[in-house]
Enzyme design. Structure first.
Site, PDB file in Angstrom:
ATOM      1  N   CYS A   1       0.819  -1.209   0.000  1.00 55.51           N
ATOM      2  CA  CYS A   1       0.000   0.000   0.000  1.00 55.51           C
ATOM      3  C   CYS A   1       0.853   1.258   0.000  1.00 55.51           C
ATOM      4  CB  CYS A   1      -0.959  -0.017   1.181  1.00 55.51           C
ATOM      5  SG  CYS A   1      -2.034  -1.454   1.114  1.00 55.51           S
TER       6      CYS A   1
ATOM      7  N   HIS B   1      -9.493   2.730  -2.029  1.00 54.28           N
ATOM      8  CA  HIS B   1      -8.054   2.482  -1.959  1.00 54.28           C
ATOM      9  C   HIS B   1      -7.538   1.777  -3.213  1.00 54.28           C
ATOM     10  CE1 HIS B   1      -4.132   1.723  -0.545  1.00 54.28           C
ATOM     11  NE2 HIS B   1      -4.329   0.576   0.065  1.00 54.28           N
TER      12      HIS B   1
END
Lengths: 466, 385
Positions: free
Chosen positions: B87, B333
Site C-alpha cells: 500500500c 483504496h
C-alpha cells in the site's frame, strides 16, 4: 507376543440429531459428523496422535490405513499420515480400503508383518466419513470416526491370541466409482444373509479353532449395521447383554471400516488385566480375533479415547449446514474452485505444512516458523535444528472473526498462536467465537485447509484445549 | 542515511487527481490521463513531451506495467519505471521521483500512481487461495489482528473505531474527488454487519479505482512554474516482519510505521510530531489502522488514542487534523494511487486551496501508508518552502 500396545480414538466434535434427518423430536439419538475441514485422513491423524502418546515416533516401522471413504482414488493416505506424524522415512505404508472389514484386516496385516519379522511396531489407523444420499435411512445410520492402534511385538496391552476370517461375496452395501453415496440392498436380506450368516460363521469357526465359548469372554466387541441386528446376533451367539460392548448407536453411528476399531478402542478404556475380548467385524465376509488383556492395559488410562470424545460434543446447528459441509448444497463459493496448489511448492513445504516442523536457532535458541534461512533474532544463517510443533500446546496471541474469507461455517476464526516461541498464523476450528480468549491454550489439529483444485489440501489448525 | 540528503531540495509544482470511485466507464489510461493532465495544467507545463524527463509509476496490479502510463501519455524515449511496495506503492514511486531530481539527473519528472481494482468483479479484494499455509487474502482479517490485544491492554473498543469512521465520512463530504459523500453516525458504524471482527462495514475502506500524479522539479527551478510550490522535507520506507510470523510482535502497534516514522523524523529534524506537523493523511484502510497510526507516528502517547479521538484532536478544526479529505474511507483504496492522492491533499492544504477542509496555517503535512500483512510503510513529509 504380538498384540496391541496402545490405542487412540477420534470422534468428531459435531453431532447431528437424527431428528434433523428424519424428523421427530429433537434431543433424541444423534450421529457424529465430521466438520467441514475433516475427512478420514485428518481424523486418522488425530486418533494416531492419541495412540502415540508417550511413544517415541521413530520406533514406528509401519502405518496401515483403512477406510472406504478416503478422498483420493490414486495417492496414498498412509504416506500423508506418516508425514503428518513425523514418522521415519523408511516406514512401511499401506492403504486398505473397499470393505467395511478393512479396519480389522489392517490389524491382521500389521500383526502378520510383525510375526513375519519385517516390523516390530506398526500403527493401524482406520477413519471413515462415509456419505449416503440426503435424508435416506442409510444417512441416519452412518457416523464418522477413527481409531488407531499400535500393534507391537512386545509390551502389549491386548495380546492377539487367535484369529479367524472368512471371505464372502454378497451385494449388500456398495459404492461405485464417481458415486459419493453408499447404497444398500433391502435391509432384511442384508442382515440375514450378509451380516448374521457371516458373523455367526466366523465366530463359530473361531470357537471351534480355539475351544472357547461365549462364556469365556469378558467382552464381545461386535460390529453391527444397526442396534437391533447388533443385539440380535450377540444374543444368538450366546452372549449376555452385559458382555456386549456398547455399539454407540444413537451416539456415533455406524463408522464403517472404523466401527469395529472404534468399539475396540472404547473397550480398551474399560477392560481389566486378564479379561478376554472377542473382536468381530463384518464386510465381504467376516473376521474375528481373540484378544487377552495384560496388566499393561491399565497403563493406557488417561488418553483420549472414545469416552473423552463422546463427552466433547457440540450439536450442529442445522441440517443445511451439514449439507453445506458435505458440499451437497450449491453455494456461492465452490471450495473446489481454483487452480489448486503448486505441486512443486508443496514438495518444498512438506516439512512445514504437513509435519508442522518449525526450527530453532542453534545460536540464539529462538524458535521460528515457517522455514527461514536467516534467523529473525540473531541473523545467523542456516544454523537451525528442526522443532516439531504439532504435539505442543500454544497460546493465543491474537484473533479475528472473518466473515469475508469464504468458509462453509462463517465466521472463519483466524489467529496467531505462539508455540514454543514461534508464531503460527492458524485458523481455529471446532471453536465458537464466544470461546475465543486471548492467551488461551491452543492445541494443534490436522485438517483440510481447503480443496482448491478439487483435492483435499491438508494443514494444521488450532483448537481450544478441552 | 544522510539526514539532509534530500531535505527541501525537491519541489512539487503541479498535482492532479482523478475522481476516485467505481469508474466502470474508465480504463486505467483514462484515469492516468485525467490525473496527469490536471497536474500538467496545475504546473503550467507548456510542453510536457519536452519538459518531463522521466516517469516514476506506482501500481499494485497493473495490467500492462509501465506501458500503461507511457502509452496513456505518449511519454516514450525516456525512462519510465514502476514500483510495487504494497500500500506504500504510491509513496514509494514518489520517493524515487524525489531521488531522481535530488541527485541532479533530471530537472523535472512525473510521478503517477494508479490502480483499477474494480475490474476484478468483487466488492472487496479477491479471496484467492495462494498456498496451504495462507488463509484467503483478506486485509480486514490481517489488519484486525492488533484489535483484541490493543482493546484489552488500553480499554479501547469498537466505539472508538466508529468515531474515526464518522470523522472520515464527514471529511469526505467536503472533498470534491472522494467517492463516498455521506455522513454516518457512531450507531450506523456499530450496527453494520461485521466483515472481520472488530471491523464492521464502516470500519473498512471501500474499493475504488483512481489515479493521481505529481510534477517534481528542482527547488531552484520551482519558481519558474509557480510561486506556491511546496517542498519535500522527508520521505522514508520501512519493512518489518509479517506480524503473523514475527516472534517478537506484541499486537499493540504496527512496526513498519514505527520504523518509517523514525526515518522521516530524523530526516526532518522533527522531535514533537503533534506540534510540528499541522495536517496528516494517514492510512485508514481500516479504522484501527488509523488509530494505531496516531500512536505509531507519535501524534499521541501509546494507549491514549481513544482520549484524543473523543476530544477531537484529529478532527477538522482539531489540534492535528487527520485525513482531511476523508481518507481511504471515502476515497477508497486503489493501492498505487493512494499515496500520491494523500500528497495531493497535503499539497492543496499547504497551498491554502482546501476550501471547507482547509486547516489554518498549515505549513507541514505528513502522509502515511501501510500495507501488506502489514509489512511495509511509506511516509512523506512536505512543507511550504
Amino acid at each position: 507376543m504380538v498384540g496391541i500396545a496402545s490405542y487412540g480414538a477420534y470422534v468428531p466434535r459435531l453431532r447431528l440429531p437424527l431428528s434433523a434427518i428424519a424428523g421427530g423430536k429433537p434431543g433424541g439419538p444423534e450421529k457424529s459428523v465430521a466438520n467441514w475441514d475433516e475427512d478420514s485422513v485428518t481424523m486418522a491423524v488425530a486418533a494416531a496422535i492419541a495412540c502415540l502418546d508417550g511413544v517415541e515416533r521413530t520406533t514406528v516401522d509401519g502405518v496401515v490405513f483403512a477406510s472406504t471413504s478416503y478422498p483420493f482414488k490414486e495417492k496414498q493416505a498412509a504416506a500423508i499420515i506418516a508425514k503428518a506424524l513425523d514418522l521415519r522415512r523408511d516406514v512401511l505404508t499401506v492403504d486398505l480400503g473397499d470393505s467395511l472389514r478393512a479396519g480389522t484386516t489392517a490389524l491382521r496385516t500389521a500383526a502378520d508383518s510383525i510375526r513375519a519379522g519385517s516390523a516390530k511396531r506398526v500403527l493401524v489407523v482406520a477413519g471413515e466419513t462415509r456419505m449416503a444420499a440426503p435424508r435416506s435411512p442409510l444417512e441416519a445410520n452412518i457416523g464418522d470416526g477413527a481409531a488407531s492402534f499400535l500393534v507391537a511385538d512386545a509390551e502389549v496391552a491386548l495380546a492377539i491370541e487367535a484369529h479367524y476370517a472368512i471371505a464372502d461375496e454378497i451385494i449388500d452395501v456398495w459404492r461405485t466409482e464417481g458415486d459419493p453415496f453408499v447404497h444398500a440392498w433391502e435391509d432384511r436380506f442384508v442382515v440375514d444373509h450378509g451380516y448374521r450368516e457371516n458373523v455367526e460363521e466366523v465366530v463359530r469357526g473361531l470357537f471351534a479353532k480355539t475351544g472357547l465359548g461365549a462364556k469365556d469372554f469378558a467382552r464381545l466387541v461386535l460390529y453391527g449395521p444397526d442396534a437391533r441386528s447388533h443385539a440380535g446376533v450377540a444374543r444368538e451367539l450366546g452372549f449376555a447383554s452385559g458382555q456386549v460392548q456398547d455399539g454407540l448407536f444413537g451416539k456415533v453411528g455406524n463408522a464403517g471400516a472404523a466401527f469395529a476399531p472404534l468399539l475396540l478402542a472404547a473397550a480398551m478404556e474399560e477392560v481389566k488385566a486378564g479379561d478376554r475380548l472377542l473382536l468381530v467385524s463384518y464386510g465381504d465376509g467376516a473376521e474375528a480375533f481373540v484378544l487377552g488383556a495384560t496388566p499393561l492395559v491399565g497403563r493406557l488410562e488417561g488418553r483420549r479415547g472414545v469416552a473423552w470424545h463422546l463427552a466433547r460434543r457440540a450439536e450442529l446447528a442445522s441440517y443445511d449446514l451439514y449439507l453445506r459441509f458435505r458440499q451437497l448444497l450449491a453455494t456461492e463459493h465452490d471450495r473446489r474452485a481454483g487452480a489448486g496448489l503448486s505441486a512443486t511448492k508443496h514438495f518444498r513445504d512438506r516439512d512445514a505444512d504437513l509435519t508442522l516442523l518449525a526450527q530453532r536457532c542453534r545460536r540464539c535458541a529462538q524458535a521460528q516458523y515457517p522455514h527461514q534461512r536467516v534467523c529473525y533474532r540473531c541473523h545467523a544463517k542456516d544454523e537451525f535444528e528442526p522443532l516439531r510443533l504439532s504435539d505442543r500446546i500454544g497460546s493465543l496471541k491474537s484473533f479475528t472473526f472473518d466473515n469475508f474469507a469464504g468458509s462453509p461455517s462463517p465466521p472463519l476464526v483466524a489467529s496467531v498462536v505462539d508455540v514454543e516461541g514461534a508464531r503460527l498464523y492458524l485458523q481455529l476450528t471446532d471453536c465458537a467465537p464466544q470461546e475465543v480468549k486471548l492467551d488461551m491454550p491452543v492445541e494443534l489439529t490436522f485438517r483440510k485447509i481447503h480443496e482448491a483444485g478439487g483435492t483435499p489440501n491438508y494443514y494444521w489448525k488450532g483448537t481450544p484445549v478441552r | 542515511m544522510r539526514k539532509d540528503a534530500i531535505r527541501d531540495k525537491v519541489a512539487v509544482v503541479g498535482m492532479g487527481c482523478c475522481k476516485f470511485g467505481e469508474n466502470w466507464d474508465q480504463d486505467p489510461q483514462d484515469m492516468i490521463v485525467e490525473a496527469a493532465y490536471e497536474a500538467y495544467a496545475d504546473a503550467g507545463l507548456e510542453d510536457p513531451q519536452r519538459q518531463i524527463e522521466a516517469v516514476f509509476c506506482g501500481a499494485q496490479y497493473p495490467s500492462k506495467g509501465t506501458a500503461e502510463v507511457a502509452d496513456a501519455l505518449k511519454l516514450y524515449d525516456r525512462p519510465v519505471s514502476m514500483v510495487v511496495n504494497y500500500c506504500a506503492t504510491g509513496t514509494d514511486a514518489f520517493r524515487y521521483g524525489v531521488f531522481a531530481v535530488a541527485c541532479g539527473m533530471y530537472d523535472t519528472v512525473l510521478v503517477v500512481g494508479f490502480d483499477k481494482p474494480k475490474d476484478r468483479g468483487v466488492s472487496g479484494p479477491s479471496v484467492a487461495v495462494t498456498g496451504v499455509r495462507g488463509l484467503p487474502a483478506t486485509p480486514a482479517g490481517w489488519f484486525s489482528h492488533c484489535a483484541a490485544r490493543y482493546f484489552q491492554t488500553y480499554g479501547a473498543g469498537r466505539e472508538d473505531l466508529a468515531r474515526i469512521a464518522v470523522k472520515n465520512h464527514h471529511n469526505g463530504t467536503l472533498a470534491p474527488k472522494s467517492m463516498l459523500k455521506r455522513e454516518i453516525t457512531v450507531d450506523d458504524a456499530l450496527k453494520a454487519r461485521i466483515i472481520s471482527w472488530p471491523f464492521g462495514l464502516y470500519d473498512c475502506a471501500a474499493q475504488s479505482d483512481g489515479a493521481a500524479a505529481a510534477i517534481l522539479t528542482r527547488r531552484d527551478l520551482a519558481k519558474g512554474f509557480r510561486d506556491d510550490y511546496i517542498v519535500v522535507r522527508a520521505i522514508g520506507i520501512a519493512l518489518a516482519p509479517d506480524p503473523k510470523e514475527d516472534p517478537d510482535f506484541d499486537f499493540l502497534r504496527w512496526k513498519p510505521t514505527v520504523y518509517a516514522a523514525k526515518q522521516v523524523y530524523d530526516q526532518a529534524g522533527i522531535t514533537n510530531p503533534r506540534a510540528e506537523i499541522h495536517v496528516a493523511q494517514v492510512h485508514d484502510c481500516f479504522t484501527l489502522t488509523e488509530l494505531l497510526a496516531y500512536e505509531d507516528l507519535g501524534f499521541c502517547e501509546k494507549g491514549s488514542a481513544k482520549e484524543h479521538i473523543a476530544s477531537g484532536t484529529f478532527a477538522l478544526g482539531g489540534e492535528l487534523p487527520v485525513n482531511t479529505d476523508g481518507g481511504l474511507k471515502t476515497f477508497g483504496h486503489p493501492t498505487g494511487a493512494t499515496g500520491v492522492r494523500m500528497i495531493y491533499e497535503n499539497y492543496k492544504q499547504l497551498q491554502g486551496k482546501a476550501d471547507e477542509r482547509q486547516v489554518k496555517n498549515a505549513t507541514v503535512g505528513l502522509s502515511h501508508n501501510i500495507g501488506g500483512a502489514p509489512q511495509a510503510c511509506g511516509i512523506c513529509i512536505v512543507a511550504t518552502p
